[in-house]
Motif scaffolding. Structure first.
Motif, PDB file in Angstrom:
ATOM      1  N   ALA A  72       0.846  -1.187   0.000  1.00 12.54           N
ATOM      2  CA  ALA A  72       0.000   0.000   0.000  1.00 12.54           C
ATOM      3  C   ALA A  72       0.881   1.237   0.000  1.00 12.54           C
ATOM      4  O   ALA A  72       2.055   1.178   0.365  1.00 12.54           O
ATOM      5  N   LEU A  73       0.328   2.377  -0.416  1.00  8.52           N
ATOM      6  CA  LEU A  73       1.033   3.652  -0.344  1.00  8.52           C
ATOM      7  C   LEU A  73       0.681   4.344   0.966  1.00  8.52           C
ATOM      8  O   LEU A  73      -0.420   4.175   1.491  1.00  8.52           O
ATOM      9  N   GLY A  74       1.619   5.143   1.459  1.00  5.89           N
ATOM     10  CA  GLY A  74       1.402   5.804   2.737  1.00  5.89           C
ATOM     11  C   GLY A  74       0.751   7.165   2.632  1.00  5.89           C
ATOM     12  O   GLY A  74       0.171   7.644   3.600  1.00  5.89           O
ATOM     13  N   VAL A  75       0.855   7.814   1.467  1.00  8.95           N
ATOM     14  CA  VAL A  75       0.224   9.121   1.276  1.00  8.95           C
ATOM     15  C   VAL A  75      -0.488   9.122  -0.062  1.00  8.95           C
ATOM     16  O   VAL A  75      -0.138   8.370  -0.971  1.00  8.95           O
ATOM     17  N   VAL A  76      -1.489   9.971  -0.204  1.00  7.44           N
ATOM     18  CA  VAL A  76      -2.290  10.001  -1.421  1.00  7.44           C
ATOM     19  C   VAL A  76      -1.492  10.633  -2.561  1.00  7.44           C
ATOM     20  O   VAL A  76      -0.902  11.704  -2.399  1.00  7.44           O
ATOM     21  N   PRO A  77      -1.416   9.975  -3.726  1.00  8.83           N
ATOM     22  CA  PRO A  77      -0.726  10.569  -4.874  1.00  8.83           C
ATOM     23  C   PRO A  77      -1.673  11.485  -5.647  1.00  8.83           C
ATOM     24  O   PRO A  77      -2.898  11.408  -5.499  1.00  8.83           O
ATOM     25  N   THR A  78      -1.121  12.328  -6.498  1.00  8.56           N
ATOM     26  CA  THR A  78      -1.957  13.194  -7.334  1.00  8.56           C
ATOM     27  C   THR A  78      -2.303  12.532  -8.654  1.00  8.56           C
ATOM     28  O   THR A  78      -3.138  13.032  -9.404  1.00  8.56           O
ATOM     29  N   LEU A 106       1.234  -3.709 -10.153  1.00  5.94           N
ATOM     30  CA  LEU A 106       0.132  -3.186  -9.350  1.00  5.94           C
ATOM     31  C   LEU A 106      -0.082  -1.729  -9.729  1.00  5.94           C
ATOM     32  O   LEU A 106       0.866  -1.027 -10.093  1.00  5.94           O
ATOM     33  N   THR A 107      -1.324  -1.270  -9.626  1.00  2.90           N
ATOM     34  CA  THR A 107      -1.634   0.128  -9.914  1.00  2.90           C
ATOM     35  C   THR A 107      -2.460   0.706  -8.773  1.00  2.90           C
ATOM     36  O   THR A 107      -3.480   0.129  -8.378  1.00  2.90           O
ATOM     37  N   PHE A 108      -1.998   1.836  -8.242  1.00  2.54           N
ATOM     38  CA  PHE A 108      -2.728   2.550  -7.204  1.00  2.54           C
ATOM     39  C   PHE A 108      -3.256   3.865  -7.765  1.00  2.54           C
ATOM     40  O   PHE A 108      -2.592   4.512  -8.578  1.00  2.54           O
ATOM     41  N   THR A 109      -4.428   4.243  -7.324  1.00  4.28           N
ATOM     42  CA  THR A 109      -5.044   5.502  -7.726  1.00  4.28           C
ATOM     43  C   THR A 109      -5.183   6.393  -6.495  1.00  4.28           C
ATOM     44  O   THR A 109      -5.038   5.921  -5.362  1.00  4.28           O
ATOM     45  N   PRO A 110      -5.486   7.672  -6.691  1.00  8.52           N
ATOM     46  CA  PRO A 110      -5.735   8.523  -5.517  1.00  8.52           C
ATOM     47  C   PRO A 110      -6.880   8.006  -4.655  1.00  8.52           C
ATOM     48  O   PRO A 110      -6.939   8.305  -3.462  1.00  8.52           O
ATOM     49  N   ALA A 111      -7.763   7.191  -5.241  1.00  6.54           N
ATOM     50  CA  ALA A 111      -8.909   6.683  -4.476  1.00  6.54           C
ATOM     51  C   ALA A 111      -8.565   5.442  -3.661  1.00  6.54           C
ATOM     52  O   ALA A 111      -9.137   5.216  -2.593  1.00  6.54           O
ATOM     53  N   ASN A 112      -7.620   4.606  -4.146  1.00  8.66           N
ATOM     54  CA  ASN A 112      -7.344   3.340  -3.440  1.00  8.66           C
ATOM     55  C   ASN A 112      -5.910   3.245  -2.935  1.00  8.66           C
ATOM     56  O   ASN A 112      -5.425   2.158  -2.643  1.00  8.66           O
ATOM     57  N   SER A 139       5.063   7.177 -11.966  1.00 10.28           N
ATOM     58  CA  SER A 139       3.862   7.996 -11.860  1.00 10.28           C
ATOM     59  C   SER A 139       4.094   9.355 -12.501  1.00 10.28           C
ATOM     60  O   SER A 139       5.234   9.833 -12.598  1.00 10.28           O
ATOM     61  N   LEU A 140       3.007   9.993 -12.929  1.00 10.07           N
ATOM     62  CA  LEU A 140       3.076  11.388 -13.356  1.00 10.07           C
ATOM     63  C   LEU A 140       3.242  12.304 -12.157  1.00 10.07           C
ATOM     64  O   LEU A 140       3.649  13.462 -12.306  1.00 10.07           O
ATOM     65  N   ASP A 141       2.912  11.799 -10.984  1.00 10.22           N
ATOM     66  CA  ASP A 141       3.190  12.521  -9.743  1.00 10.22           C
ATOM     67  C   ASP A 141       4.694  12.413  -9.498  1.00 10.22           C
ATOM     68  O   ASP A 141       5.218  11.331  -9.222  1.00 10.22           O
TER      69      ASP A 141
END
Length: 436
Positions: A72-78, A106-112, A139-141
């Protein structure tokens, strides 16, 4: 037989900034065993010349088994973040893949971003060795683009069926035979084993009759073939209040009564006639009824009052072990249970150290409830949930309305009740038998 050891890993990736550190300068990738959230202080050091600092705990994998982790990611990406995995395919597979790298696995979004996604790691190494799992993100972030880190993996090839063992004083133990995939021919242990126990110098088998009670102590067994070396650390405790538990070799439909007075009594007779029964002791079947013949809790979930028990199999103050290898299972609370929340045991020290069986998955009749407000009570919304108090082998339609079962390879409440539905009372399942 295989044994799985559980590991939780956390590594923190910190992005170098010339400005004061902000919350989005630290990215937490958390590998979570069993998807249990890990609490970790988000501390990090920004070095004068390093772009990323990585702190990590090592993973330990056992040959022939697999472990499922979450990322999981620890902070929300843009923007969306993809995770890439690179590894030595001669030593490791990921989700069955032996091709590297796994790009955008794996792909994470700002929502998940903080919802764990699973990966399954399996060791392919047949000799003791180490390898690395390299994880990077794209990421583009810009805060998440080209962030990378590495986790060290130790590959174990010599192991016992448990990690903590409890032996009954003055009783010969079931020999502990290690499993190994390299031809070791020399074994040693440090410190020396308790009085009465010995380690075979070439096979690493532990056997004997312990003569003195002792609290839990650690012992490291080393196996070598002169070139390769592997170690296994186990704990051994010796006591007098030790009671055995086994899963039957035979399977039965939901009509367990036979010629006995009721279903539980018939199940008990099957336990005491089973091929897996130890040579000494009397045993009862771990199951419940709505007719009052056998139960753990009645008025409340996760009860603490033994007055709610009727002919219940577990008792406060008793230490229960797996009969096949003396692996410690648990010591129950005052009502003979392990308090649970959802599927997890939540009250220390009333937790489960090993599964009821170290072999392949088996299911066994229990009729325990899985409702959060009724755990350890009988599942009694329909008579078929306990196969009419274990007197019916009629096919259940649908099968999910049938008898409730547990899983032999679990160390949480799933060991006592698996899932939200049941299996047909005509199906064949094992029994868990408890010494009393």
């Amino acid at each position: 037989m295989r044994w799985n050891r559980l590991f939780t890993l956390v590594f923190t990736l910190s992005f170098l900034s010339c400005n004061p550190v902000k919350s989005n300068d630290a990215f937490l990738f958390t590998l979570i065993n069993g998807l249990t959230t890990t609490t970790s202080a988000n501390s990090f050091t920004i070095g004068p010349s390093s772009k990323i600092n990585v702190t990590s705990a090592s993973v330990v994998l056992t040959y022939g088994t697999s472990q499922t982790f979450g990322i999981a990611l620890g902070v929300v990406p843009t923007s969306n973040v993809t995770i890439n995995l690179a590894f030595d395919t001669s030593k490791l597979s990921i989700d069955g893949n032996v091709t590297t790298p796994l790009t955008a696995h794996l792909t994470f979004t700002p929502a998940n971003y903080n919802t764990p996604q699973t990966i399954t790691l399996a060791s392919l190494a047949t000799t003791p060795t180490t390898s690395n799992l390299n994880i990077s993100s794209s990421s583009l972030d810009t805060n998440f683009n080209s962030v990378s880190g590495s986790i060290s993996i130790r590959h174990r090839v010599m192991f016992y069926t448990g990690s903590s063992f409890l032996f009954r004083e003055d009783e010969a133990i079931a020999s502990l035979t290690p499993y190994g995939t390299f031809p070791y021919n020399s074994c040693s242990v440090n410190p020396s084993l308790p009085s009465g126990l010995s380690l075979h110098p070439t096979t690493c088998v532990i056997s004997g009759t312990p003569t003195d009670s002792q609290s839990s102590s650690s012992y490291t067994v080393t196996a070598t073939d002169g070139t390769n070396t592997d170690t296994e650390t186990i704990s051994i405790r010796i006591d007098t209040t030790v009671y055995k538990v086994f899963v039957t070799a035979s399977t039965y439909n939901g009509n367990l009564q036979g010629a006995a007075a009721n279903g539980p009594a018939g199940a008990d007779a099957k336990c005491n006639a089973d091929a897996n029964k130890p040579s000494t002791g009397n045993f009862k079947a771990m199951l419940t009824t709505s007719g009052g013949a056998r139960r753990a809790c009645d008025g409340t979930a996760n009860c603490t009052n033994a007055a709610e028990n009727i002919d219940w199999v577990f008792q406060f103050g008793r230490n229960y072990i797996r009969s096949s290898d003396s692996a410690f299972l648990f010591t129950p609370n005052s009502a003979g249970i392990l308090p649970a929340s959802g599927t997890e045991f939540t009250t220390s020290p009333y937790t489960m150290s090993h599964a009821f069986d170290s072999g392949t998955l088996k299911t066994y009749w229990t009729a325990l409830s899985t409702s959060p407000t009724a755990q350890w009570r009988v599942a009694s919304a329909a008579a078929t949930y306990n196969c009419s108090n274990w007197t019916s082998s009629a096919a259940t339609a649908p099968a999910s309305d049938g008898g409730r079962v547990g899983n032999s390879n679990a160390t949480n409440y799933t060991a006592f009740r698996n899932g939200a539905s049941g299996v047909s009372c005509a199906s064949l399942n094992h029994l868990v038998c408890v010494e009393y």
